[in-house]
Design an enzyme around this catalytic site. Structure first.
Site, PDB file in Angstrom:
ATOM      1  CG  ASP A  72       1.804  -2.951   7.280  1.00 37.35           C
ATOM      2  OD1 ASP A  72       3.145  -2.719   7.299  1.00 37.35           O
ATOM      3  OD2 ASP A  72       1.185  -2.404   6.418  1.00 37.35           O
ATOM      4  CE  LYS A 101       5.643   0.048   2.341  1.00 38.70           C
ATOM      5  NZ  LYS A 101       4.277   0.386   2.711  1.00 38.70           N
ATOM      6  CD  GLN A 108       1.422   2.465   1.559  1.00 38.39           C
ATOM      7  OE1 GLN A 108       2.099   1.409   1.263  1.00 38.39           O
ATOM      8  NE2 GLN A 108       1.788   3.538   2.416  1.00 38.39           N
TER       9      GLN A 108
END
Length: 297
Positions: free
Chosen positions: A123, A56, A100
């Site tokens: 997300d 990322k 995460q």
């Protein structure tokens, strides 16, 4: 006799998405003095998570997006993380926030995800965004299903009226995937580990999205000739390689289009995360009239 399927190259499609985003980022910097910024919270030293975060970071750098990593020790308390999320929510120069997963046992993932400002939830996991997805309202959409839609679009096949079967019912892939396919007028079935006759379900599908999390679980002979097969699974094999949830070699002989593992869905998931970050930055500029002079040092 059916020819071999066309392989959908997720890497190539993701590169095109990122090239477009790079131009968008440069325009935002030039016209509004704003650099889209993605903040990532990583707790502990999970090796797979570190690889994902590194990917990322690299993709952000490639597109000109600012990447902030908040790496926290494994024993971090939930209150500490909630405080960090609150700070990031308030930061004018942070446009996207992701935590995460997985998180250590002492932390309630749901509490943390719900603490993120829905406008910065790149997300797409916040209940507010999930609810808007279900009602068909504009929202931040989960990255993997969004990437899958991009891969399907690359085939040029119209989904209207087609039979779509999703193997897997997670909040991250299966459920949001169903909503996106319904919006395209597909007829959607969600299958899972308790489905009585999974082969029969799969065999009637014009589109199969495999997200069941078991190596080569979906057999090639289950695939209807001419179907599109999107394999979201990524499983470590006994030999140390990677395999999807679909028996690739078997499905290759029957499908019209198929994604490889790796190199299919994975690159698109990261590209959609960046796309959501840029969209969040644009939305913030529009809502607040944010300019460089308003940014925190």
């Amino acid at each position: 006799m059916h020819n071999k399927a066309n392989i959908i190259n997720g890497k190539e499609i993701a590169l095109k998405v990122k090239a477009d985003l790079k131009a968008d980022v440069e325009a935002l910097k030039r016209e509004a003095g704003v650099i889209p910024c993605l903040a990532v919270v990583l707790v502990g030293e999970n090796p797979a998570s570190r690889v994902y975060v590194r990917n990322k970071a690299k993709a952000s750098e490639d597109t000109g997006i600012k990447f902030l990593l908040h790496a926290m020790p494994l024993d971090t308390k939930e209150e500490t993380l909630l405080g960090l999320i609150s700070t990031l929510n308030d930061a004018n120069d942070v446009h996207g926030i992701i935590v995460q997963l997985p998180l250590p046992q002492q932390i309630d993932s749901d509490s943390l995800l719900e603490a993120i400002d829905p406008k910065k939830d790149v997300d797409g996991f916040h209940p507010y965004n999930m609810g808007r997805l279900v009602t068909g309202s504009p929202c931040m959409q989960p990255c993997t299903p969004l990437g899958v839609m991009g891969l399907i679009d690359s085939t040029g096949v119209d989904l209207s009226g087609k039979e779509a079967v999703i193997a897997g019912r997670s909040n991250i892939v299966g459920k949001p995937m169903a909503m996106m396919l319904l919006k395209r007028n597909a007829t959607v079935t969600i299958c899972h580990s308790r489905t009585l006759d999974l082969p029969a379900c799969i065999s009637r599908a014009d589109l199969v999205v495999a997200a069941i999390g078991r190596e080569r679980f979906i057999k090639g002979e289950w695939i209807r000739p001419g179907a599109i097969v999107i394999d979201v699974g990524i499983n470590r094999t006994a030999e140390g390689g990677l395999a999807g949830d679909v028996d690739f070699e078997g499905a290759l002989k029957r499908a019209s289009f198929i994604t490889p593992v790796p190199g299919g869905v994975g690159p698109m998931t990261v590209a959609m995360l960046l796309k959501n970050t840029v969209a969040a930055a644009k939305a913030r500029i529009k809502a607040t009239g944010q300019r460089a002079s308003f940014k925190r040092a």
